[in-house]
Every structure is written in C-alpha cells, then in structure tokens.
Write an enzyme that holds these catalytic residues in place. Structure first.
Site, mmCIF file in Angstrom:
data_model
loop_
_atom_site.group_PDB
_atom_site.id
_atom_site.type_symbol
_atom_site.label_atom_id
_atom_site.label_comp_id
_atom_site.label_asym_id
_atom_site.label_seq_id
_atom_site.Cartn_x
_atom_site.Cartn_y
_atom_site.Cartn_z
ATOM 1 N N ALA A 295 0.852 -1.187 0.000
ATOM 2 C CA ALA A 295 0.000 0.000 0.000
ATOM 3 C C ALA A 295 0.890 1.240 0.000
ATOM 4 O O ALA A 295 2.018 1.211 0.510
ATOM 5 C CB ALA A 295 -0.899 -0.009 1.224
ATOM 6 N N GLY B 209 0.541 -5.037 0.824
ATOM 7 C CA GLY B 209 -0.704 -5.115 0.060
ATOM 8 C C GLY B 209 -0.525 -5.736 -1.314
ATOM 9 O O GLY B 209 -1.477 -6.314 -1.853
ATOM 10 N N GLU C 279 -0.524 -9.361 -0.810
ATOM 11 C CA GLU C 279 -1.919 -9.727 -0.515
ATOM 12 C C GLU C 279 -2.760 -9.773 -1.798
ATOM 13 O O GLU C 279 -3.664 -10.599 -1.924
ATOM 14 C CB GLU C 279 -2.492 -8.738 0.500
ATOM 15 C CG GLU C 279 -1.750 -8.852 1.838
ATOM 16 C CD GLU C 279 -2.116 -7.743 2.801
ATOM 17 O OE1 GLU C 279 -1.527 -6.641 2.671
ATOM 18 O OE2 GLU C 279 -2.986 -7.947 3.646
ATOM 19 N N GLU D 150 4.376 -5.110 7.204
ATOM 20 C CA GLU D 150 3.538 -4.116 7.887
ATOM 21 C C GLU D 150 3.864 -3.987 9.376
ATOM 22 O O GLU D 150 3.711 -2.917 9.956
ATOM 23 C CB GLU D 150 2.051 -4.475 7.726
ATOM 24 C CG GLU D 150 1.489 -4.168 6.349
ATOM 25 C CD GLU D 150 1.578 -5.323 5.376
ATOM 26 O OE1 GLU D 150 2.446 -6.214 5.544
ATOM 27 O OE2 GLU D 150 0.768 -5.350 4.430
HETATM 28 N N1 CO8 Z 1 4.458 3.371 -0.486
HETATM 29 C C1 CO8 Z 1 4.800 4.553 -1.019
HETATM 30 N N2 CO8 Z 1 5.963 4.768 -1.668
HETATM 31 C C2 CO8 Z 1 6.808 3.730 -1.735
HETATM 32 C C3 CO8 Z 1 6.531 2.485 -1.193
HETATM 33 C C4 CO8 Z 1 5.282 2.315 -0.536
HETATM 34 N N3 CO8 Z 1 4.888 1.141 -0.035
HETATM 35 N N4 CO8 Z 1 7.574 1.653 -1.400
HETATM 36 C C5 CO8 Z 1 8.487 2.380 -2.085
HETATM 37 N N5 CO8 Z 1 8.031 3.620 -2.286
HETATM 38 C C6 CO8 Z 1 8.697 4.730 -2.984
HETATM 39 C C7 CO8 Z 1 9.835 5.317 -2.179
HETATM 40 O O1 CO8 Z 1 9.354 6.260 -1.250
HETATM 41 C C8 CO8 Z 1 10.675 5.922 -3.287
HETATM 42 O O2 CO8 Z 1 10.051 7.120 -3.691
HETATM 43 P P1 CO8 Z 1 10.953 8.443 -3.914
HETATM 44 O O3 CO8 Z 1 11.920 8.076 -5.015
HETATM 45 O O4 CO8 Z 1 9.964 9.485 -4.312
HETATM 46 O O5 CO8 Z 1 11.650 8.710 -2.615
HETATM 47 C C9 CO8 Z 1 10.508 4.952 -4.438
HETATM 48 O O6 CO8 Z 1 9.292 4.221 -4.163
HETATM 49 C C10 CO8 Z 1 11.636 3.949 -4.531
HETATM 50 O O7 CO8 Z 1 11.737 3.304 -3.273
HETATM 51 P P2 CO8 Z 1 13.136 3.158 -2.484
HETATM 52 O O8 CO8 Z 1 14.022 4.318 -2.810
HETATM 53 O O9 CO8 Z 1 12.813 2.899 -1.047
HETATM 54 O O10 CO8 Z 1 13.719 1.859 -3.192
HETATM 55 P P3 CO8 Z 1 14.724 0.799 -2.569
HETATM 56 O O11 CO8 Z 1 15.078 -0.097 -3.712
HETATM 57 O O12 CO8 Z 1 15.801 1.453 -1.814
HETATM 58 O O13 CO8 Z 1 13.848 -0.054 -1.499
HETATM 59 C C11 CO8 Z 1 11.938 -1.306 -0.718
HETATM 60 C C12 CO8 Z 1 12.798 -0.865 -1.939
HETATM 61 C C13 CO8 Z 1 12.754 -2.217 0.186
HETATM 62 C C14 CO8 Z 1 10.747 -2.038 -1.291
HETATM 63 C C15 CO8 Z 1 11.496 -0.046 0.064
HETATM 64 O O14 CO8 Z 1 10.977 0.913 -0.852
HETATM 65 C C16 CO8 Z 1 10.438 -0.331 1.087
HETATM 66 O O15 CO8 Z 1 10.725 -0.861 2.141
HETATM 67 N N6 CO8 Z 1 9.171 0.025 0.762
HETATM 68 C C17 CO8 Z 1 8.064 -0.142 1.718
HETATM 69 C C18 CO8 Z 1 7.626 -1.590 1.788
HETATM 70 C C19 CO8 Z 1 6.492 -1.722 2.797
HETATM 71 O O16 CO8 Z 1 6.655 -1.462 3.968
HETATM 72 N N7 CO8 Z 1 5.313 -2.171 2.318
HETATM 73 C C20 CO8 Z 1 4.133 -2.322 3.152
HETATM 74 C C21 CO8 Z 1 3.284 -1.094 3.024
HETATM 75 S S1 CO8 Z 1 1.900 -1.114 4.114
HETATM 76 C C22 CO8 Z 1 0.810 -2.126 3.361
HETATM 77 O O17 CO8 Z 1 1.071 -2.670 2.316
HETATM 78 C C23 CO8 Z 1 -0.497 -2.306 4.040
HETATM 79 C C24 CO8 Z 1 -1.453 -3.174 3.235
HETATM 80 C C25 CO8 Z 1 -2.825 -3.206 3.873
HETATM 81 C C26 CO8 Z 1 -3.602 -1.995 3.495
HETATM 82 C C27 CO8 Z 1 -5.020 -2.136 3.938
HETATM 83 C C28 CO8 Z 1 -5.848 -0.868 3.659
HETATM 84 C C29 CO8 Z 1 -5.579 0.289 4.556
#
Ligand code: CO8
Length: 258
Positions: free
Chosen positions: A64, A109, A112, A132
């Site tokens: 998400a 997500g 999922e 998460e």
């Molecule tokens: N949301 C928003 N932006 C994201 C996300 C995300 N989940 N993941 C990556 N991005 C963005 C980064 O902010 C970055 O943007 P910018 O260049 O503008 O700064 C761009 O994508 C590239 O990301 P990174 O620079 O972080 O890339 P890396 O290769 O260094 O890292 C990772 C990749 C390891 C995947 C890292 O981006 C990361 O940890 N992302 C988050 C992963 C995460 O925690 N996912 C779970 C999210 S919560 C969720 O999914 C809840 C689901 C249930 C929802 C139910 C309804 C409410």
C-alpha cells in the site's frame, strides 16, 4: 484509459500490469478503483478466458502507498481496508483463472493482491513479504487470513511476526508460489500457463474454481453435496457432450464454452 495500471489482451488472456514504476507500484486509492473497473471489464468480456496480474519483470509491488495510508483517520483506514477486501474478493471470485506473475518484490498489500490470485509464479529474483509489522500495522488487505490458509500457519506467523521477506525458492518450498522461473521469464511463463487454462471449457473451469473457493469454507459433507450439484450441472453443457464424444471418437474436442 487507465493511469495507474495497463490493461491488455493477448488472444484469450487479459493482462493487468501495475503501473506506478516511480513508487515501485505501490497501491493507492486510484489503483484500487482502476483495478476494480478493469476486473469488471475482464469478467464481462466473453473473449477473455484467463487473467494475469503482474507488475512487469522487475517489480511486482511494494504494498500500500505508505504516504497515503499514513494520512488516513481511524475510520477511513477501516473503510479503505474494506474497499481493498472488496476488490481482492472480486479477483478471488472472478469466474476465470487468475495468475500472479511476480517479477521482483511483492510486499504488503501487493503480496496480498497476489494471494487473492489462483496461482503465483515468481522470478528467481523475487522477494515476498508482509513488512507491515515494521510500520506498527498489520496486513489489512487479507494477509492475516489468506496467508495462513495458503501456507502452514506457522510459516505465515513467521512472515507476519518478523516482517522479513523470503526469497522465491523459500516461497516455493512453503507452497506460497507454484513455480520459480529464471529472471526476465515470468511473463512468458505466465502466458504459457494462462494459455493452457484458457484452452479448457470455460463453464467447467468456472465451476471448479467456485467449488474450490466455496468448498474450502464448508464442512466436507456439505462441500461434497455442492460438488455433486456442480457435476450434475455440467451435464447440461454442450462442452461436456463434446468432450466425452471427442474422447470416444479419439479426436481433439472443440470446446465452445457453452
Ligand atoms: N508506499 C509509497 N511509496 C513507496 C513504497 C510504498 N509502499 N515503497 C516504495 N516507495 C517509494 C519510495 O518512497 C521511493 O520514492 P521516492 O523516489 O519518491 O523517494 C521509491 O518508491 C523507490 O523506493 P526506495 O528508494 O525505497 O527503493 P529501494 O530499492 O531502496 O527499497 C523497498 C525498496 C525495500 C521495497 C522499500 O521501498 C520499502 O521498504 N518500501 C516499503 C515496503 C512496505 O513497507 N510495504 C508495506 C506497506 S503497508 C501495506 O502494504 C499495508 C497493506 C494493507 C492496506 C489495507 C488498507 C488500509
């Protein structure tokens, strides 16, 4: 026509590609709304016999959109979770096979989303996880429920408690993905499998999918009654008569999905 996804058709296969590359295909409200519309299009299209959901060869999706969810109120987050559940149930119950083609990370997500598909293929480079917990959250798009139904509950808890992603081979070993393919090959392989599914008689396929999905939630005697009804119903299809006749005549059946 869509901004956050691509919708294509290759022969009888519909392909939805998540398309927010700068945000690693993170799911926001617009993606959820557009996927809902695309899934309805695919459901209603008689030319589509199987569906692939992918993020391309490099990334499946990072979950998400954290920026968006971090700003939700308690009530809005509850409603958003319900909206995502609605979409994923539409995918799970689509009366056509749905394949998740996972080219790279599939987190939160987005994993999922893949769990609501019928089968999952992963590139050897893929990483799958539910991180998460590291945000003080839980996988509220079905992860706490579908993951332990799909893999051993202890593996599900391991992934849910640690938030650590597992690699494609580990995912294969625990039954989370059905096949691991070389890097760059996940779409080709998904297309091959989708074409095989698409060649089967559509009413029998939809009935089998419904029986598996519905039967898993019933106790066995009721599920078996439901199966008998589905079995009997197929005797009213042209395809059943064609399939059995073709076998007797030692030729390939010509299914017409009727
Ligand atoms: N949301 C928003 N932006 C994201 C996300 C995300 N989940 N993941 C990556 N991005 C963005 C980064 O902010 C970055 O943007 P910018 O260049 O503008 O700064 C761009 O994508 C590239 O990301 P990174 O620079 O972080 O890339 P890396 O290769 O260094 O890292 C990772 C990749 C390891 C995947 C890292 O981006 C990361 O940890 N992302 C988050 C992963 C995460 O925690 N996912 C779970 C999210 S919560 C969720 O999914 C809840 C689901 C249930 C929802 C139910 C309804 C409410």
């Amino acid at each position: 026509m869509y901004e956050t996804i691509l919708l294509e058709q290759k022969e009888a296969i519909g392909i939805i590609t998540l398309n927010r590359p700068k945000k690693l295909n993170a799911l926001n409200r617009k993606v959820v709304a557009e996927m809902g519309a695309a899934i309805k299009e695919l459901r209603d299209s008689t030319g589509i016999k199987a569906v692939i959901i992918t993020g391309g060869e490099k990334v499946f999706g990072a979950g998400a959109d954290i920026d968006e969810i971090s700003q939700l109120s308690v009530f809005d987050s509850y409603l958003y979770s319900k909206d995502i559940h609605h979409l994923f149930l539409e995918i799970e119950n689509l009366p056509k096979p749905v394949i998740a083609a996972i080219g790279g990370i599939a987190l939160g997500g987005c994993l999922e989303l893949a769990l609501s598909c019928d089968v999952r293929l992963a590139s050897e480079k893929a990483k799958l996880g539910v991180p998460e917990i590291n945000l003080g959250l839980l996988p509220g798009a079905g992860g706490t429920q579908r993951l332990p139904r799909l893999v051993n509950p202890s593996w599900a808890k391991w992934m849910l408690f640690s938030g650590q992603p597992i690699n494609a081979n580990e995912a294969y070993q625990i039954g989370l993905v059905q096949k691991v393919v070389p890097e760059g090959e996940v779409l080709n392989e998904a297309l091959k499998i989708a074409a095989e599914f698409a060649s089967k008689p559509a009413i029998a396929l939809a009935t089998i999918k419904d029986l598996v999905n519905t039967g898993m939630g019933l106790e066995l005697p009721s599920a078996l009654k439901y199966e008998s009804r589905g079995f009997g119903m197929l005797f009213s299809t042209e395809d059943m008569h064609e399939g059995t006749k073709a076998f007797m005549e030692k030729r390939k059946p010509q299914f017409r999905n009727r």
